[in-house]
Design a protein around this motif. Structure first.
Motif, short mmCIF file in Angstrom:
data_model
loop_
_atom_site.label_atom_id
_atom_site.label_comp_id
_atom_site.label_asym_id
_atom_site.label_seq_id
_atom_site.Cartn_x
_atom_site.Cartn_y
_atom_site.Cartn_z
N LEU A 447 -1.45 0.53 -8.47
CA LEU A 447 -2.33 -0.52 -7.98
C LEU A 447 -1.71 -1.23 -6.77
CD1 LEU A 447 -3.55 -2.07 -11.34
CD2 LEU A 447 -4.95 -0.80 -9.70
N TRP A 448 -0.42 -1.52 -6.84
CA TRP A 448 0.24 -2.18 -5.71
C TRP A 448 0.22 -1.30 -4.47
CZ3 TRP A 448 4.67 -3.46 -9.55
CH2 TRP A 448 4.32 -4.59 -10.30
N GLU A 449 0.34 0.01 -4.65
CA GLU A 449 0.30 0.93 -3.52
C GLU A 449 -1.11 0.98 -2.92
OE1 GLU A 449 1.56 3.40 -0.60
OE2 GLU A 449 2.80 2.29 -2.05
N LEU A 450 -2.13 0.97 -3.75
CA LEU A 450 -3.49 0.95 -3.24
C LEU A 450 -3.77 -0.32 -2.43
CD1 LEU A 450 -5.36 2.34 -6.39
CD2 LEU A 450 -5.29 3.42 -4.13
N GLU A 451 -3.28 -1.45 -2.90
CA GLU A 451 -3.44 -2.69 -2.15
C GLU A 451 -2.64 -2.65 -0.85
OE1 GLU A 451 -3.97 -6.27 -0.44
OE2 GLU A 451 -5.24 -5.33 -1.95
N LYS A 452 -1.46 -2.08 -0.89
CA LYS A 452 -0.64 -1.98 0.31
C LYS A 452 -1.35 -1.17 1.39
CE LYS A 452 3.93 -0.38 1.86
NZ LYS A 452 5.21 0.25 1.43
N GLN A 453 -2.04 -0.11 0.98
CA GLN A 453 -2.74 0.73 1.94
C GLN A 453 -4.10 0.14 2.33
OE1 GLN A 453 -3.02 4.66 0.24
NE2 GLN A 453 -0.80 4.90 0.04
N GLY A 454 -4.83 -0.42 1.34
CA GLY A 454 -6.19 -0.89 1.61
C GLY A 454 -6.28 -2.30 2.14
N ARG A 455 -5.31 -3.15 1.80
CA ARG A 455 -5.21 -4.50 2.34
C ARG A 455 -6.48 -5.33 2.16
NH1 ARG A 455 -1.53 -4.11 7.87
NH2 ARG A 455 0.16 -2.86 6.97
N LEU A 456 -6.87 -5.46 0.91
CA LEU A 456 -7.99 -6.36 0.60
C LEU A 456 -7.52 -7.79 0.39
CD1 LEU A 456 -10.11 -4.21 -1.89
CD2 LEU A 456 -10.42 -4.48 0.57
N GLY A 457 -6.22 -7.97 0.14
CA GLY A 457 -5.69 -9.30 -0.14
C GLY A 457 -5.58 -9.60 -1.62
N VAL A 458 -5.80 -8.60 -2.47
CA VAL A 458 -5.76 -8.80 -3.92
C VAL A 458 -4.31 -8.86 -4.41
CG1 VAL A 458 -6.36 -7.79 -6.16
CG2 VAL A 458 -7.97 -7.66 -4.27
N GLU A 459 -4.04 -9.76 -5.32
CA GLU A 459 -2.74 -9.83 -5.99
C GLU A 459 -2.91 -9.31 -7.41
OE1 GLU A 459 0.79 -12.97 -7.28
OE2 GLU A 459 -0.89 -13.65 -6.03
#
Length: 471
Positions: A447-459
């Motif tokens: 999940l952290w990698e998906l956020e790192k790539q997609g950059r939605l701002g989700v924590e």
């Protein structure tokens, strides 16, 4: 056992509208269990109260998979002052089981997303033994007559959920799996008991005429024996999906708006779960009730008919206060390449239902009301769609976050900046993974990698038993 106090979401402005970037916390949550099995020691169970109120003012049990036993276990390793810093335990309450029972004596009501055992097993086991708020061991009173024996005063908390969920849960209280110690609250306070009894004698579908699960005997039509009504320990209080916010209980400033979810397939059709927007009134005060006796206890009239308080039948006129979005188990419309046709019809239904929820969540987020989201992610990304059993993996959860982000703003960069998403229902591996990592470590890293790539701002935040979360 780690205990965390989570911070506050950093909210953003929306077209000139002023949004509080540092709102006061609205919810305090103790995580009794956040897993999705197969360990019975870590199932879904959360204690929730308004952040500005004390536990003694009343608490909501959100899900009932882990409960009194889980809290007792936690208190053997975590000091009670860490989990409940504002509670002063009475003299003699110096053991984990007494302290856990004291906390549960302030149980006001349950809120259940669906009736699977990992979400209700503790609720069932505790019913019949819910602690009273007495600080001394109560003595049973003497009977006043053979027809109407006096019984000890005991709490009788309502269980809130969709009618379909409660009808499934009621199967446990038919006298075979568990004693008949639950009754139904009437859906209309002014309902004629005799007319209601006539209607309940019929057989019908669990979820109405359009229910996909087929015709079965509806447990809410059962005639509970008179003895069960005298000793009722729980009441079933149905919520109506897609309605405005419905107050839960006169002791709590919480109201809820409920939405249906798809959660896998049974021989009777798709299995329904639910997502709930839980709202905390800004004043911290529960909504006032027009009825003369708003107590959630079950009364018995001269004819032996059990009557509840009908708490689930009123709705609030305005959507105010901070909101927490809590998902039961669900599936997504996402399919990996090559799996597009797996459960295609249910995929489309899930996509439609989930988007309805995300539309409401986007509105809440843009208005600065959404404090956080609790959502499941049961399996790692390598699991095939045919073995998901109505659950999410990191790619499908990310798909849902993208849907929310697109509704919030199709063009803005990082449209969900500061949104806290608490990950629940991770299913532990029973054999070592080749990487040496646990299921939790794998899922959270994905999940952290998906956020790192997609950059939605989700924590993305891992939710662990023993956490204390303030948002």
């Amino acid at each position: 056992m780690a205990v965390s106090v989570e911070g506050r979401p950093q909210l953003k402005k929306d077209k000139g509208k002023k949004v509080d970037h540092n709102p006061k916390p609205a919810f305090e949550i103790i995580v009794l269990g956040s897993g999705g099995g197969p360990l019975e020691t870590d199932c879904s169970g959360y204690l929730v109260k308004p952040a500005q109120k004390s536990w003694e003012d009343g608490l909501l049990a959100l899900e009932g998979g882990s409960g009194l036993g889980a809290l007792t276990s936690l208190l053997t390793t975590i000091p009670p002052t860490t989990l409940f810093p504002d509670i002063t335990f009475p003299p003699g309450y110096n053991s984990p089981i007494f302290q856990a029972a004291y906390v549960f004596s302030f149980l006001t009501c349950y809120l259940i997303t669906h009736a699977h055992l990992d979400h209700v097993q503790s609720l069932i086991m505790l019913s019949g033994s819910i602690p009273t708020r007495a600080t001394v061991h109560p003595q049973p009173p003497l009977p006043t007559s053979s027809d109407h024996p006096a019984v000890p005063s005991r709490p009788c908390p309502p269980i809130f959920g969709t009618r379909s969920t409660l009808e499934k849960l009621a199967l446990a209280y038919g006298g075979q799996i568990w004693p008949e110690i639950a009754v139904w609250a009437p859906e209309k306070v002014d309902q004629d008991p005799k007319e209601g009894a006539r209607k309940r004698r019929r057989k019908g579908k669990v979820n109405g005429d359009d229910d996909e699960e087929g015709s079965v005997e509806d447990p809410s039509h059962w005639e509970f024996p008179r003895e069960a009504r005298h000793s009722a320990c729980l009441s079933f209080a149905p919520l109506r999906p897609h309605t405005n916010y419905q107050p839960l209980h006169p002791e709590l400033p919480f109201s809820v708006s409920t939405y249906p979810l798809v959660h896998g397939l049974t021989s009777r059709g798709h299995y329904d779960s639910s997502a709930m927007f839980i709202q905390c009134r800004p004043s911290g005060e529960a909504p006032k009730r027009p009825e003369r006796n708003p107590s959630p206890t079950i009364s018995t009239n001269a004819n032996g008919n059990g009557n509840g308080n009908g708490l689930a039948n009123r709705t609030e006129d305005k959507d105010t206060g901070r909101q927490l979005l809590f998902f039961g188990d669900l599936e997504s419309s996402f399919r990996k390449p090559g799996e597009e046709e797996v459960d295609a019809m249910r995929k489309d239904l899930a996509g439609e239902m989930n988007r309805t929820i995300w539309t409401q969540a986007a509105k809440s987020w843009k208005e600065g009301k959404l404090a956080g989201i609790f959502i499941e992610c049961s399996y790692e990304s390598s699991r095939p769609a045919g073995l998901m059993y109505g659950h999410l993996s990191p790619p499908s959860l990310w798909h849902e976050m993208q849907t929310l982000a697109t509704i919030v703003s199709p063009t803005e960069r990082r449209p969900l900046e500061g949104l806290k998403v608490y990950i629940t229902h991770i299913k532990d591996n029973l054999t070592p993974h080749p990487s040496g990592r646990t299921a939790r470590e794998i899922i959270m890293s994905e999940l952290w990698e998906l956020e790192k790539q997609g950059r939605l701002g989700v924590e993305f935040i891992e939710t662990k038993r023993g956490d204390r979360i303030v948002i």
